[in-house]
Design a protein around this motif. Structure first.
Motif, PDB file in Angstrom:
ATOM      1  N   SER A   1      21.168 -35.427 -26.057  1.00 54.62           N
ATOM      2  CA  SER A   1      21.730 -35.469 -24.836  1.00 54.62           C
ATOM      3  C   SER A   1      23.009 -36.298 -24.450  1.00 54.62           C
ATOM      4  N   GLY A   2      23.592 -36.292 -23.540  1.00 62.35           N
ATOM      5  CA  GLY A   2      24.500 -37.112 -22.969  1.00 62.35           C
ATOM      6  C   GLY A   2      25.536 -36.792 -22.047  1.00 62.35           C
ATOM      7  N   ASN A   3      26.532 -37.378 -21.994  1.00 63.22           N
ATOM      8  CA  ASN A   3      27.855 -37.064 -21.164  1.00 63.22           C
ATOM      9  C   ASN A   3      29.043 -37.481 -21.713  1.00 63.22           C
ATOM     10  N   ILE A   4      30.016 -36.839 -21.031  1.00 59.94           N
ATOM     11  CA  ILE A   4      31.633 -37.161 -21.624  1.00 59.94           C
ATOM     12  C   ILE A   4      32.190 -37.526 -20.228  1.00 59.94           C
ATOM     13  N   THR A   5      32.891 -38.674 -20.213  1.00 59.33           N
ATOM     14  CA  THR A   5      33.782 -39.320 -19.333  1.00 59.33           C
ATOM     15  C   THR A   5      35.108 -39.030 -19.704  1.00 59.33           C
ATOM     16  N   TYR A   6      35.909 -38.655 -19.077  1.00 62.73           N
ATOM     17  CA  TYR A   6      37.156 -38.342 -19.278  1.00 62.73           C
ATOM     18  C   TYR A   6      38.286 -38.408 -18.200  1.00 62.73           C
ATOM     19  N   GLY A   7      39.626 -38.715 -18.311  1.00 61.80           N
ATOM     20  CA  GLY A   7      40.239 -38.881 -17.243  1.00 61.80           C
ATOM     21  C   GLY A   7      41.474 -39.184 -17.778  1.00 61.80           C
ATOM     22  N   LEU A   8      42.427 -39.675 -16.551  1.00 58.05           N
ATOM     23  CA  LEU A   8      43.831 -40.286 -16.657  1.00 58.05           C
ATOM     24  C   LEU A   8      44.157 -41.332 -15.588  1.00 58.05           C
ATOM     25  N   ASP A   9      44.915 -42.209 -16.163  1.00 59.15           N
ATOM     26  CA  ASP A   9      45.372 -43.389 -15.354  1.00 59.15           C
ATOM     27  C   ASP A   9      46.722 -43.588 -15.345  1.00 59.15           C
ATOM     28  N   ILE A  10      47.360 -43.570 -13.999  1.00 56.83           N
ATOM     29  CA  ILE A  10      48.741 -43.643 -13.848  1.00 56.83           C
ATOM     30  C   ILE A  10      48.905 -44.810 -12.953  1.00 56.83           C
ATOM     31  N   LEU A  11      50.025 -45.664 -13.472  1.00 57.76           N
ATOM     32  CA  LEU A  11      50.462 -46.960 -12.780  1.00 57.76           C
ATOM     33  C   LEU A  11      51.800 -47.091 -12.891  1.00 57.76           C
ATOM     34  N   SER A  12      52.444 -47.443 -11.634  1.00 58.45           N
ATOM     35  CA  SER A  12      53.608 -47.868 -11.394  1.00 58.45           C
ATOM     36  C   SER A  12      53.662 -49.355 -11.060  1.00 58.45           C
ATOM     37  N   ASP A  13      54.140 -50.187 -11.691  1.00 52.89           N
ATOM     38  CA  ASP A  13      54.093 -51.917 -11.296  1.00 52.89           C
ATOM     39  C   ASP A  13      55.696 -52.340 -11.410  1.00 52.89           C
ATOM     40  N   ILE A  14      56.107 -52.950 -10.485  1.00 55.01           N
ATOM     41  CA  ILE A  14      57.371 -53.585 -10.242  1.00 55.01           C
ATOM     42  C   ILE A  14      56.896 -55.051 -10.197  1.00 55.01           C
ATOM     43  N   THR A  15      57.405 -55.811 -10.824  1.00 54.65           N
ATOM     44  CA  THR A  15      57.335 -57.370 -10.584  1.00 54.65           C
ATOM     45  C   THR A  15      58.491 -58.092 -10.991  1.00 54.65           C
ATOM     46  N   ASP A  16      58.836 -59.063 -10.000  1.00 57.13           N
ATOM     47  CA  ASP A  16      59.920 -60.118 -10.444  1.00 57.13           C
ATOM     48  C   ASP A  16      59.715 -61.332 -10.129  1.00 57.13           C
TER      49      ASP A  16
ATOM     50  N   ALA B   1      48.007 -43.088 -19.061  1.00 58.36           N
ATOM     51  CA  ALA B   1      47.058 -43.347 -20.172  1.00 58.36           C
ATOM     52  C   ALA B   1      46.017 -42.418 -19.956  1.00 58.36           C
ATOM     53  N   PRO B   2      45.798 -41.449 -20.928  1.00 63.19           N
ATOM     54  CA  PRO B   2      44.733 -40.493 -20.838  1.00 63.19           C
ATOM     55  C   PRO B   2      43.437 -41.240 -21.692  1.00 63.19           C
ATOM     56  N   TYR B   3      42.479 -40.863 -21.238  1.00 64.81           N
ATOM     57  CA  TYR B   3      41.166 -41.461 -22.151  1.00 64.81           C
ATOM     58  C   TYR B   3      40.013 -40.682 -22.035  1.00 64.81           C
ATOM     59  N   PHE B   4      38.899 -40.916 -23.001  1.00 63.28           N
ATOM     60  CA  PHE B   4      37.709 -40.216 -23.063  1.00 63.28           C
ATOM     61  C   PHE B   4      36.672 -41.078 -23.502  1.00 63.28           C
ATOM     62  N   GLN B   5      35.421 -41.201 -23.173  1.00 64.26           N
ATOM     63  CA  GLN B   5      34.418 -41.596 -23.786  1.00 64.26           C
ATOM     64  C   GLN B   5      33.129 -40.831 -23.847  1.00 64.26           C
ATOM     65  N   ILE B   6      32.380 -40.730 -24.980  1.00 64.23           N
ATOM     66  CA  ILE B   6      31.264 -39.966 -24.992  1.00 64.23           C
ATOM     67  C   ILE B   6      29.897 -40.847 -25.305  1.00 64.23           C
ATOM     68  N   LYS B   7      29.236 -40.538 -24.446  1.00 66.89           N
ATOM     69  CA  LYS B   7      27.801 -41.323 -24.594  1.00 66.89           C
ATOM     70  C   LYS B   7      26.743 -40.218 -25.069  1.00 66.89           C
ATOM     71  N   ASN B   8      26.137 -40.844 -26.280  1.00 69.41           N
ATOM     72  CA  ASN B   8      25.015 -39.906 -26.673  1.00 69.41           C
ATOM     73  C   ASN B   8      23.777 -40.357 -26.713  1.00 69.41           C
ATOM     74  N   MET B   9      22.886 -39.778 -26.170  1.00 67.81           N
ATOM     75  CA  MET B   9      21.492 -40.288 -26.064  1.00 67.81           C
ATOM     76  C   MET B   9      20.466 -39.648 -27.320  1.00 67.81           C
ATOM     77  N   PHE B  10      20.110 -40.345 -28.329  1.00 70.17           N
ATOM     78  CA  PHE B  10      19.239 -39.797 -29.373  1.00 70.17           C
ATOM     79  C   PHE B  10      17.882 -40.198 -28.963  1.00 70.17           C
ATOM     80  N   GLY B  11      17.277 -39.320 -28.325  1.00 71.64           N
ATOM     81  CA  GLY B  11      15.618 -39.688 -27.592  1.00 71.64           C
ATOM     82  C   GLY B  11      16.094 -40.607 -26.475  1.00 71.64           C
ATOM     83  N   PRO B  12      14.973 -41.383 -26.181  1.00 73.85           N
ATOM     84  CA  PRO B  12      14.924 -42.195 -25.017  1.00 73.85           C
ATOM     85  C   PRO B  12      15.479 -43.651 -25.554  1.00 73.85           C
ATOM     86  N   ASP B  13      15.668 -43.991 -26.666  1.00 78.67           N
ATOM     87  CA  ASP B  13      15.808 -45.344 -27.021  1.00 78.67           C
ATOM     88  C   ASP B  13      17.185 -45.920 -27.797  1.00 78.67           C
TER      89      ASP B  13
END
Length: 712
Positions: A369-384, A403-415
Motif C-alpha cells: 500500500s502507499g500514497n502518491i503525492t503530486y502537484g505544482l510549484d509556481i514562483l515569481s522572484d524579482i531581485t536586485d 515545477a511539477p513534481y510527484f512522489q510515490i511512497k510504497n509500504m511493503f508490509g509494516p516494516d
C-alpha cells in the motif's frame, strides 16, 4: 521529553501526546523505558510535503521542538546561534546578522517560513536564517542532503520554520514575557531588553494566534570586555516581530488559514569598526566610538504572508492543499568604499508563489500500500541590488519558476518503506540592459569593471531531478536507510552580473548547479541508550565556489565532491538526568585543470562536537548544560606569506552554555541562560577562515539572559 534518533538527528523533542495541560515546564516530562519506540512516531511535514511519521522517512532529519527552541532562546535570540548549536551537519554560528559560511553538509541551504522561501538564490545575501524571531516558532524541520522535492536552492538541504499553531482548548489564552540580557564581563552599555505578548484561542469555527515581540540587544563584548565589531554585528539591534495566524474550519475536512509575519532588525549604534591584525590573537577587530555613515544596516523589513486551503477527501480519498504566498524583503549592509564613489548596497527580493499539493492513497494488497503525492510549484522572484543613493549594482532580475513534481511512497508490509519521486524544474530569468559599477580591487586600491554596458537577455534552465529512498524499521536496535537525491540551483547570478565583462548576458558563463547526494544512515535504541548515524557523499559536475581574483570576489565553476558523516547518541543516566552528544565531519574538494584542492572554509566547516546534559532536580525545575567544540581545520598554505579568502586555519576551541527554567503556580516561569559560561576567549569560525584584518572578530564573552513569563 523524548529523544528523536533519525539519520543525523540529535534533538530533544516534546511529545505532543504528553504535553502538560497546565503549561508546566515540559522538562518535567519523563519518558518511560520504551520511549525510544515512540520517538520515531513524531510527525514531520517537510520531508515529502505531507504529514508522516519519522519512522517512514528514508533520509536524515533534525527536528527542533518548541521546548528546545525556548531552551536555546534563553541563551541567545539569534537563530544562527540556535541552529548552529543544535543541528548536526550545519556550520558553526557566525555571531553576526549574516550566516555566510553556515552551510549544511558543505552546500547552500534553502530556508523557508511555513514553506515560503526566504533564501535569495539570485543574489545570496546570507541573511535568510534571521528572517523572523524565534519566539513565533512552533518547531523547526531540517531536511539534510540535496533535496529534489523543493527545488531551487536546496543543494545541502532545507530548513523550514514552522510557526505557532492556535490553542483550540480556550477562547482566549496567552503568555506575557519580559527579560533582559547583558555582559557579565563589563556590563556598561551592554544591557538589552525584550518584551513579548501572545494571544491565542478558538471562537466557534475561527481560531487564531497573534503575537508581537520587541528587543534591543545592547552592546556585545568579548571575553576581555572589548566591544565587538559593529559590522554585521549583533550590537545595538532593534528587533521587531509581528505575527498573526487566523484559521476557519468549514467542517472537519475543510480549512482555510491566513498567516502574516513581519520582521525588522536594524542596527542603531554609536560605534564603528577598528580593524585588528589577522593572525595576532591579541589584536581583534573591535568597536570604537564613532559615527557610522549611511542608513542603519540590517533588515528594514521582511513581510511574509500566505493563504492556505486544506481539504481532506477532497475528491474521493484525495487530500489537497493549495497555498498562495508572498514575500517582500529588504536588507542593507554597511556603507563602504567597495564601490566606486562609495555607497551602501541594499538587496531587495519580492516573491509571489503558488503551491498545489495533492495526496492520493492506494492499496494493491494487504501487504502493499502507499500514497502518491503530486502537484505544482509556481514562483515569481524579482531581485536586485542597488545603492541607497539610487545607483544600480545588479539589475532587476525576474525569475519565473514552474515545477511539477510527484512522489510515490510504497509500504511493503509494516516494516519496509520505498520512496521515489521526480521534479521537473523550468526556470526563466530575464535580465534588462544595465551598466556595471566599478568595484574596488583591494590588492592595489583601484576600481575595476565599471562602465561596462551589458545587453540584457533571457536565461533558461531546465532540469529533471530524481530521488529515491529505502528504509527498514523492523528491528528497534537497528533501523537502516539508504537514499539518493538530486538538487538544482542557480548559483548567485547577481554576483556574476555585478562583475560582468561581456557585453551581453548570454555571453556570461552562467550555468546551474546540480548536485547528487548519496546517503546511508541508521537509528537504533537499546534500553536507556538511543543512537543514530549517517554517511553521505555529494557530487556536482559544475559546482560554485567563491574565489578572489585580482582582489574581487568571483564564482569558480569546477567539479566538486563532498563527503562526511554524523554520529549522535543519548543515554538516560538517571530518571532525572539525560546526557547526549553528537559529532559532525565534512570534507570536500574541487577539481581544477591540474589538481584537486580543498574547498574553503566558506563551504566546509571544521568538525563539530556538541554535548549536553539535562538535569531535573524538581518536577518543575530543569537545568540544561551544553558544550560546543571543534578540533579545528587547517588545509591550506599561505601564498606569499598571507592566507586568502576561505583558506585561513581554524583553531580548536571548546565553549559551554547554560540555561534553566523554573515554573511555579503552574503558569509562571522564570528562565535564565548564560552564553559562554566560562568566558572562553576565542575567535569565531568565520573570522578565522575569512583571513582579513577587518573581519577578525572574537566570540561573545559571558552574557546573561533573564526573563519572566506569565501564562493565562
Amino acid at each position: 521529553m523524548v529523544f528523536i534518533t533519525v539519520g543525523s538527528l540529535s534533538a530533544q523533542v516534546s511529545n505532543t501526546s504528553n504535553e502538560n495541560k497546565n503549561n508546566k515546564s515540559q522538562d518535567s516530562i519523563i519518558p518511560d523505558k520504551n520511549s525510544a519506540d515512540n520517538e520515531l512516531k513524531e510527525i514531520v511535514v517537510s520531508a515529502s510535503r505531507k504529514a508522516e511519521i519519522l519512522d517512514e522517512v528514508p533520509s536524515s532529519v533534525t527536528l527542533l521542538s518548541k521546548k528546545q527552541i525556548q531552551q536555546q532562546l534563553s541563551i541567545s535570540s539569534n537563530l544562527s546561534d540556535i541552529l548552529g548549536a543544535t543541528v548536526p551537519g550545519l556550520g558553526f554560528t557566525t555571531n553576526r546578522t549574516q550566516n555566510l559560511g553556515q552551510t549544511l553538509r558543505g552546500r547552500r541551504v534553502l530556508v523557508m517560513i511555513d514553506g515560503i522561501p526566504q533564501s535569495t538564490p539570485l543574489r545570496d545575501g546570507a541573511k535568510d536564517m534571521r528572517s523572523l524571531d524565534p519566539s513565533v516558532l512552533d518547531r523547526v524541520e531540517v531536511i539534510k542532503g540535496a533535496t529534489a522535492i523543493y527545488g531551487n536552492g536546496a543543494d545541502g538541504g532545507l530548513i523550514n520554520y514552522i510557526t505557532k499553531k492556535p490553542n483550540p482548548d480556550k477562547k482566549i489564552s496567552g503568555t506575557t514575557e519580559a527579560g533582559t540580557a547583558f555582559s557579565l564581563i563589563k556590563p556598561k552599555e551592554t544591557a538589552g531588553f525584550f518584551v513579548s505578548q501572545l494571544f491565542t484561542g478558538k471562537l466557534n469555527k475561527f481560531d487564531y494566534v497573534v503575537s508581537g515581540r520587541y528587543e534591543e540587544t545592547g552592546l556585545y563584548r568579548d571575553a576581555k570586555g572589548r566591544v565587538l565589531s559593529p559590522e554585521y554585528g549583533m550590537n545595538d539591534l532593534k528587533n521587531w516581530n509581528a505575527f498573526a495566524k487566523i484559521g476557519y474550519d468549514f467542517n472537519s475536512n475543510n480549512r482555510l488559514e491566513l498567516m502574516y509575519n513581519y520582521f525588522e532588525s536594524t542596527q542603531h549604534t554609536d560605534y564603528i569598526a577598528k580593524a585588528g591584525v589577522y593572525g595576532n590573537f591579541d589584536s581583534p577587530t573591535i568597536g570604537v566610538k564613532g559615527q557610522r555613515p549611511g542608513e542603519p544596516e540590517g533588515t528594514p523589513y521582511n513581510h511574509n504572508a500566505s493563504l492556505s486551503y486544506t481539504g481532506e477527501n477532497f475528491i474521493g480519498k484525495t487530500d489537497v492543499n493549495a497555498t498562495l504566498y508572498f514575500q517582500d524583503y529588504l536588507t542593507l549592509i554597511n556603507y563602504s568604499d567597495f564601490f566606486e564613489n562609495n555607497g551602501q548596497p541594499a538587496t531587495q527580493s519580492k516573491k509571489l508563489g503558488f503551491r498545489l499539493n495533492l495526496n492520493s492513497p492506494y492499496e494493491l494488497s494487504s501487504l502493499v500500500s502507499g500514497n502518491i503525492t503530486y502537484g505544482l510549484d509556481i514562483l515569481s522572484d524579482i531581485t536586485d541590488t542597488h545603492l541607497t543613493d539610487g545607483r544600480l549594482v545588479i539589475p532587476e532580475m525576474k525569475m519565473n519558476n514552474l515545477a511539477p513534481y510527484f512522489q510515490i511512497k510504497n509500504m511493503f508490509g509494516p516494516d519496509l518503506v520505498l520512496k521515489t519521486g521526480l521534479r521537473l524544474e523550468n526556470v526563466n530569468i530575464d535580465v534588462p540592459d544595465y551598466t556595471t559599477i566599478g568595484i574596488r580591487n583591494y590588492v592595489n586600491g583601484t576600481y575595476v569593471g565599471g562602465g561596462v554596458a551589458v545587453n540584457g537577455g533571457a536565461l533558461d534552465f531546465n532540469a529533471l531531478m530524481f530521488n529515491a529512498g529505502l528504509r527498514y524499521t523492523k528491528w528497534n536496535l537497528f533501523k537502516p536507510f539508504v537514499s539518493f537525491s538530486q538538487s538544482f540551483s542557480v548559483a548567485d547570478l547577481g554576483l556574476v552580473l555585478r562583475a560582468a565583462k561581456e557585453n551581453t548576458v548570454n555571453n556570461t558563463s552562467i550555468k546551474a548547479v546540480t548536485a547528487n547526494n548519496y546517503e546511508f544512515g541508521f537509528s537504533g535504541a537499546f534500553e536507556k541508550l538511543s543512537y543514530e548515524g549517517a554517511v553521505y557523499y555529494s557530487t556536482s559536475k559544475l559546482g560554485a565556489s567563491y574565489v578572489y581574483v585580482d582582489g574581487n570576489p568571483q564564482i569558480s565553476r569546477s567539479p566538486e565532491k563532498i563527503y562526511g558523516f554524523e554520529l549522535s547518541a543519548k543515554y538516560r543516566l538517571h530518571s532525572k538526568v539525560d546526557i547526549g552528544a553528537n559529532y559532525s565531519f565534512t570534507e570536500g574538494k574541487r577539481e581544477l585543470a591540474t589538481q584537486k584542492v580543498y574547498l574553503g572554509g566558506d563551504r566546509i566547516n571544521p568538525p563539530k562536537i556538541t554535548a549536553f546534559t539535562t538535569f531535573r532536580p524538581l518536577e518543575d525545575w530543569a537545568i540544561f548544560l551544553q558544550m560546543i567544540s571543534t578540533t579545528g581545520r587547517d588545509r591550506f598554505q599561505p601564498v606569499n606569506g598571507a592566507y586568502t579568502y576561505g583558506t585561513g586555519p581554524i583553531k580548536s576551541f571548546t565553549a559551554f552554555n547554560l540555561s534553566s527554567s523554573y515554573t511555579f503556580k503552574e503558569k509562571s516561569t522564570i528562565r535564565f541562560g548564560i552564553e559562554n559560561l566560562f568566558n572562553k576567549d576565542y575567535y569565531t569560525v568565520i573570522s578565522q577562515w575569512q583571513s582579513n584584518n577587518m573581519n577578525y572578530v572574537k566570540e561573545n564573552g559571558t552574557r546573561l539572559t533573564v526573563s519572566f513569563a506569565q501564562s493565562f
